[in-house]
Design a protein around this motif. Structure first.
Motif, PDB file in Angstrom:
ATOM      1  N   THR A  37      11.742   5.313 -12.659  1.00 25.38           N
ATOM      2  CA  THR A  37      10.643   5.688 -13.546  1.00 25.38           C
ATOM      3  C   THR A  37      11.137   5.806 -14.983  1.00 25.38           C
ATOM      4  OG1 THR A  37       9.572   6.904 -11.761  1.00 25.38           O
ATOM      5  CG2 THR A  37       8.859   7.411 -14.009  1.00 25.38           C
ATOM      6  N   ASN A  38      10.423   5.164 -15.899  1.00 23.58           N
ATOM      7  CA  ASN A  38      10.755   5.247 -17.323  1.00 23.58           C
ATOM      8  C   ASN A  38      10.108   6.479 -17.951  1.00 23.58           C
ATOM      9  OD1 ASN A  38      12.164   2.798 -17.288  1.00 23.58           O
ATOM     10  ND2 ASN A  38      10.315   1.617 -17.751  1.00 23.58           N
ATOM     11  N   SER A  39      10.929   7.336 -18.543  1.00 26.77           N
ATOM     12  CA  SER A  39      10.446   8.413 -19.406  1.00 26.77           C
ATOM     13  C   SER A  39      10.665   7.973 -20.849  1.00 26.77           C
ATOM     14  CB  SER A  39      11.218   9.709 -19.148  1.00 26.77           C
ATOM     15  OG  SER A  39      11.076  10.137 -17.811  1.00 26.77           O
ATOM     16  N   TYR A  40       9.772   8.401 -21.742  1.00 32.05           N
ATOM     17  CA  TYR A  40       9.878   7.994 -23.143  1.00 32.05           C
ATOM     18  C   TYR A  40       9.879   9.230 -24.046  1.00 32.05           C
ATOM     19  CZ  TYR A  40       8.702   3.301 -21.516  1.00 32.05           C
ATOM     20  OH  TYR A  40       8.695   2.085 -20.858  1.00 32.05           O
ATOM     21  N   LEU A  41      10.795   9.226 -25.022  1.00 33.42           N
ATOM     22  CA  LEU A  41      10.816  10.234 -26.072  1.00 33.42           C
ATOM     23  C   LEU A  41      10.375   9.579 -27.372  1.00 33.42           C
ATOM     24  CD1 LEU A  41      14.098  12.269 -25.453  1.00 33.42           C
ATOM     25  CD2 LEU A  41      11.749  13.173 -25.449  1.00 33.42           C
ATOM     26  N   ILE A  42       9.359  10.165 -28.012  1.00 34.01           N
ATOM     27  CA  ILE A  42       8.805   9.620 -29.245  1.00 34.01           C
ATOM     28  C   ILE A  42       8.997  10.642 -30.353  1.00 34.01           C
ATOM     29  CG2 ILE A  42       6.719   8.752 -30.388  1.00 34.01           C
ATOM     30  CD1 ILE A  42       6.861   8.821 -26.616  1.00 34.01           C
ATOM     31  N   GLY A  43       9.490  10.168 -31.490  1.00 38.11           N
ATOM     32  CA  GLY A  43       9.670  11.042 -32.642  1.00 38.11           C
ATOM     33  C   GLY A  43      11.123  11.172 -33.033  1.00 38.11           C
ATOM     34  N   THR A  44      11.364  11.892 -34.129  1.00 40.21           N
ATOM     35  CA  THR A  44      12.727  12.133 -34.620  1.00 40.21           C
ATOM     36  C   THR A  44      12.956  13.625 -34.841  1.00 40.21           C
ATOM     37  OG1 THR A  44      11.928  11.618 -36.858  1.00 40.21           O
ATOM     38  CG2 THR A  44      13.029   9.841 -35.642  1.00 40.21           C
ATOM     39  N   ASP A  45      12.304  14.194 -35.872  1.00 39.54           N
ATOM     40  CA  ASP A  45      12.472  15.618 -36.148  1.00 39.54           C
ATOM     41  C   ASP A  45      11.768  16.492 -35.115  1.00 39.54           C
ATOM     42  OD1 ASP A  45      13.912  14.970 -38.427  1.00 39.54           O
ATOM     43  OD2 ASP A  45      12.115  14.903 -39.668  1.00 39.54           O
ATOM     44  N   ARG A  46      10.606  16.036 -34.659  1.00 34.22           N
ATOM     45  CA  ARG A  46       9.854  16.675 -33.592  1.00 34.22           C
ATOM     46  C   ARG A  46       9.552  15.611 -32.555  1.00 34.22           C
ATOM     47  NH1 ARG A  46       8.350  21.687 -35.431  1.00 34.22           N
ATOM     48  NH2 ARG A  46       7.089  22.026 -33.577  1.00 34.22           N
ATOM     49  N   LEU A  47       9.412  16.005 -31.287  1.00 28.15           N
ATOM     50  CA  LEU A  47       9.371  15.013 -30.215  1.00 28.15           C
ATOM     51  C   LEU A  47       8.171  15.204 -29.290  1.00 28.15           C
ATOM     52  CD1 LEU A  47      13.136  15.125 -29.161  1.00 28.15           C
ATOM     53  CD2 LEU A  47      12.045  13.507 -30.734  1.00 28.15           C
ATOM     54  N   VAL A  48       7.822  14.097 -28.635  1.00 26.36           N
ATOM     55  CA  VAL A  48       6.869  14.087 -27.521  1.00 26.36           C
ATOM     56  C   VAL A  48       7.543  13.341 -26.374  1.00 26.36           C
ATOM     57  CG1 VAL A  48       4.696  13.104 -26.682  1.00 26.36           C
ATOM     58  CG2 VAL A  48       4.781  14.231 -28.912  1.00 26.36           C
ATOM     59  N   LEU A  49       7.389  13.856 -25.162  1.00 26.65           N
ATOM     60  CA  LEU A  49       7.914  13.199 -23.962  1.00 26.65           C
ATOM     61  C   LEU A  49       6.743  12.655 -23.154  1.00 26.65           C
ATOM     62  CD1 LEU A  49      10.150  12.584 -21.840  1.00 26.65           C
ATOM     63  CD2 LEU A  49       9.780  14.896 -20.951  1.00 26.65           C
ATOM     64  N   ILE A  50       6.822  11.387 -22.773  1.00 21.15           N
ATOM     65  CA  ILE A  50       5.798  10.779 -21.924  1.00 21.15           C
ATOM     66  C   ILE A  50       6.387  10.498 -20.553  1.00 21.15           C
ATOM     67  CG2 ILE A  50       4.308   8.766 -21.560  1.00 21.15           C
ATOM     68  CD1 ILE A  50       3.953   8.558 -24.541  1.00 21.15           C
ATOM     69  N   ASP A  51       5.739  10.986 -19.515  1.00 18.70           N
ATOM     70  CA  ASP A  51       6.117  10.849 -18.104  1.00 18.70           C
ATOM     71  C   ASP A  51       7.527  11.376 -17.831  1.00 18.70           C
ATOM     72  OD1 ASP A  51       3.704   9.968 -17.233  1.00 18.70           O
ATOM     73  OD2 ASP A  51       4.272   7.874 -16.979  1.00 18.70           O
ATOM     74  N   PRO A  52       7.633  12.681 -17.583  1.00 20.13           N
ATOM     75  CA  PRO A  52       8.946  13.289 -17.337  1.00 20.13           C
ATOM     76  C   PRO A  52       9.643  12.760 -16.103  1.00 20.13           C
ATOM     77  CG  PRO A  52       7.169  14.816 -16.850  1.00 20.13           C
ATOM     78  CD  PRO A  52       6.535  13.652 -17.540  1.00 20.13           C
ATOM     79  N   GLY A  53       8.882  12.295 -15.107  1.00 23.06           N
ATOM     80  CA  GLY A  53       9.497  11.684 -13.939  1.00 23.06           C
ATOM     81  C   GLY A  53       9.586  12.608 -12.740  1.00 23.06           C
ATOM     82  N   PRO A  54      10.385  12.205 -11.745  1.00 24.06           N
ATOM     83  CA  PRO A  54      10.466  12.959 -10.486  1.00 24.06           C
ATOM     84  C   PRO A  54      11.293  14.227 -10.648  1.00 24.06           C
ATOM     85  CG  PRO A  54      12.041  11.173 -10.468  1.00 24.06           C
ATOM     86  CD  PRO A  54      11.243  11.008 -11.735  1.00 24.06           C
ATOM     87  N   GLN A  55      11.198  15.087  -9.663  1.00 28.29           N
ATOM     88  CA  GLN A  55      11.998  16.322  -9.665  1.00 28.29           C
ATOM     89  C   GLN A  55      13.441  15.951  -9.346  1.00 28.29           C
ATOM     90  OE1 GLN A  55      12.357  19.443 -10.956  1.00 28.29           O
ATOM     91  NE2 GLN A  55      10.367  19.890 -10.072  1.00 28.29           N
ATOM     92  N   ASP A  56      14.230  15.766 -10.386  1.00 27.44           N
ATOM     93  CA  ASP A  56      15.607  15.322 -10.223  1.00 27.44           C
ATOM     94  C   ASP A  56      16.468  16.036 -11.263  1.00 27.44           C
ATOM     95  OD1 ASP A  56      17.450  12.881  -9.106  1.00 27.44           O
ATOM     96  OD2 ASP A  56      17.863  13.257 -11.227  1.00 27.44           O
ATOM     97  N   ASP A  57      17.495  16.753 -10.805  1.00 24.30           N
ATOM     98  CA  ASP A  57      18.307  17.568 -11.711  1.00 24.30           C
ATOM     99  C   ASP A  57      19.043  16.726 -12.748  1.00 24.30           C
ATOM    100  OD1 ASP A  57      17.471  19.831 -10.416  1.00 24.30           O
ATOM    101  OD2 ASP A  57      19.277  20.036  -9.171  1.00 24.30           O
ATOM    102  N   ALA A  58      19.576  15.591 -12.321  1.00 22.70           N
ATOM    103  CA  ALA A  58      20.323  14.751 -13.263  1.00 22.70           C
ATOM    104  C   ALA A  58      19.406  14.215 -14.357  1.00 22.70           C
ATOM    105  CB  ALA A  58      20.995  13.603 -12.515  1.00 22.70           C
ATOM    106  N   HIS A  59      18.213  13.802 -13.985  1.00 19.69           N
ATOM    107  CA  HIS A  59      17.275  13.278 -14.977  1.00 19.69           C
ATOM    108  C   HIS A  59      16.835  14.390 -15.923  1.00 19.69           C
ATOM    109  CE1 HIS A  59      14.588  10.374 -16.684  1.00 19.69           C
ATOM    110  NE2 HIS A  59      13.500  11.048 -16.357  1.00 19.69           N
ATOM    111  N   ARG A  60      16.640  15.582 -15.376  1.00 18.24           N
ATOM    112  CA  ARG A  60      16.288  16.732 -16.209  1.00 18.24           C
ATOM    113  C   ARG A  60      17.355  16.971 -17.275  1.00 18.24           C
ATOM    114  NH1 ARG A  60      17.887  22.016 -16.420  1.00 18.24           N
ATOM    115  NH2 ARG A  60      16.323  23.583 -17.049  1.00 18.24           N
ATOM    116  N   GLU A  61      18.607  16.961 -16.876  1.00 17.72           N
ATOM    117  CA  GLU A  61      19.681  17.224 -17.829  1.00 17.72           C
ATOM    118  C   GLU A  61      19.790  16.114 -18.867  1.00 17.72           C
ATOM    119  OE1 GLU A  61      21.229  20.119 -18.106  1.00 17.72           O
ATOM    120  OE2 GLU A  61      19.803  20.661 -16.532  1.00 17.72           O
ATOM    121  N   THR A  62      19.577  14.869 -18.445  1.00 15.31           N
ATOM    122  CA  THR A  62      19.606  13.762 -19.401  1.00 15.31           C
ATOM    123  C   THR A  62      18.510  13.918 -20.442  1.00 15.31           C
ATOM    124  OG1 THR A  62      20.522  12.239 -17.756  1.00 15.31           O
ATOM    125  CG2 THR A  62      19.436  11.251 -19.656  1.00 15.31           C
TER     126      THR A  62
END
Length: 304
Positions: A37-62
């Motif tokens: 699953t692709n998660s996307y971070l948009i922005g520079t100084d302030r951010l928006v995250l689109i589709d955080p993804g599955p419950q996965d500890d490694a992905h959370r930390e990334t």
């Protein structure tokens, strides 16, 4: 129609799509999720995250490492399948960002006897802070997003258009690697086709999907995708006009060389087309049978 299955993704890798848009792919590859699953971070100084993804500890930390010290203004969710939305709750606790976008999961129609169980696919724990409707505009992370409601894959599916960028975050509605699964009662084929037509009226020049590679010529791809679906439907109807057939038999005829792991998904796709044809009065189940379908409506059949 050409699908792009050459796309590679390394879990934990942060890829800059263009300035201010980064992609992080979750470590959940599979026959239904491709490379993950692709998660996307948009922005520079302030951010928006689109589709955080599955419950996965490694992905959370990334994701948290990629966010760093920048404020996360919002967690946007395209739809509520377990490979897209479950991590939202955890990240909200970690960052304080509100969960915004799709509403709680609903099915496109009531369950019927014989329907496949969808418990493994659906995020029933999803609880948004704000539900967005078609046409809504959200200002967050220094950007403005337009909400494009695209039901079909799920009844609550949304895409998000990034103002001034020509980019549409298309979730699972349009993907470069494969057609989207339409699985009744979760999804609805007529709604899906109508949503494709809606996208053809827009002028987005880049699609960033929930799985696989970016689409740089999205409108041509959507046109081909719509034609592919209509061609599949015509083939199903043509087969039924020659004989009464089960969904399993239709899968055998429609999907030559099918990966056995995808046979269930293909059957659900055929069912979605059959339910659409049934609603149009062009196909129906044989009287007294739960498995055989024929061309024509029940009303027509009763006059024979």
């Amino acid at each position: 129609m050409q699908f792009d299955r050459t796309f590679k993704a390394l879990p934990g890798e942060v890829v800059e799509i263009r300035p201010g848009i980064r992609r992080i792919t979750a470590p959940n590859p599979g026959p239904m999720t491709f490379t993950g699953t692709n998660s996307y971070l948009i922005g520079t100084d302030r951010l928006v995250l689109i589709d955080p993804g599955p419950q996965d500890d490694a992905h959370r930390e990334t994701l948290l490492t990629a966010v760093g010290s920048a404020p996360l203004d919002a967690i946007l969710v395209t739809h509520t399948h377990r490979d897209h939305s479950p991590l939202a709750k955890n990240l909200k606790v970690a960052t304080g960002a509100p969960v915004i976008g799709a509403g709680p999961h609903v099915f496109a129609r009531p369950f019927r006897e014989g329907d496949a169980s969808l418990d493994v696919a659906v995020d029933q724990d999803y609880a948004p802070d704000e539900v967005l409707a078609h046409g809504a505009r959200l200002e967050a992370g220094g950007s403005t997003f337009e909400v494009v409601a695209t039901p079909g894959h799920t009844a609550n599916h949304l895409c998000f258009a990034l103002d001034g960028a020509g980019a549409l975050f298309s979730g699972d509605h349009v993907m470069a690697w494969s057609t989207s699964l339409i699985a009744p009662p979760d999804g609805d084929m007529s709604s899906y086709l109508e949503s494709l037509q809606l996208l053809l009226k827009r002028q987005d020049t880049l699609y960033l999907p929930g799985h696989g590679a970016r689409l740089n010529d999205p409108l041509s791809f959507v046109e081909a995708l719509f034609a592919h679906r209509m061609g599949r439907e015509a083939a199903i109807l043509g087969a039924l006009e020659c004989d009464s057939l089960s969904i399993s038999s239709l899968v055998d005829r429609m999907y030559e060389g099918l990966d056995p792991r995808l046979r269930g998904a293909a059957g659900l796709s055929v069912l979605a087309h059959l339910e659409r044809l049934e609603a149009l009065g062009q196909a129906s189940k044989i009287n007294g049978s739960d498995t055989l379908w024929r061309a024509g409506s029940v009303a027509f059949e009763s006059r024979d």
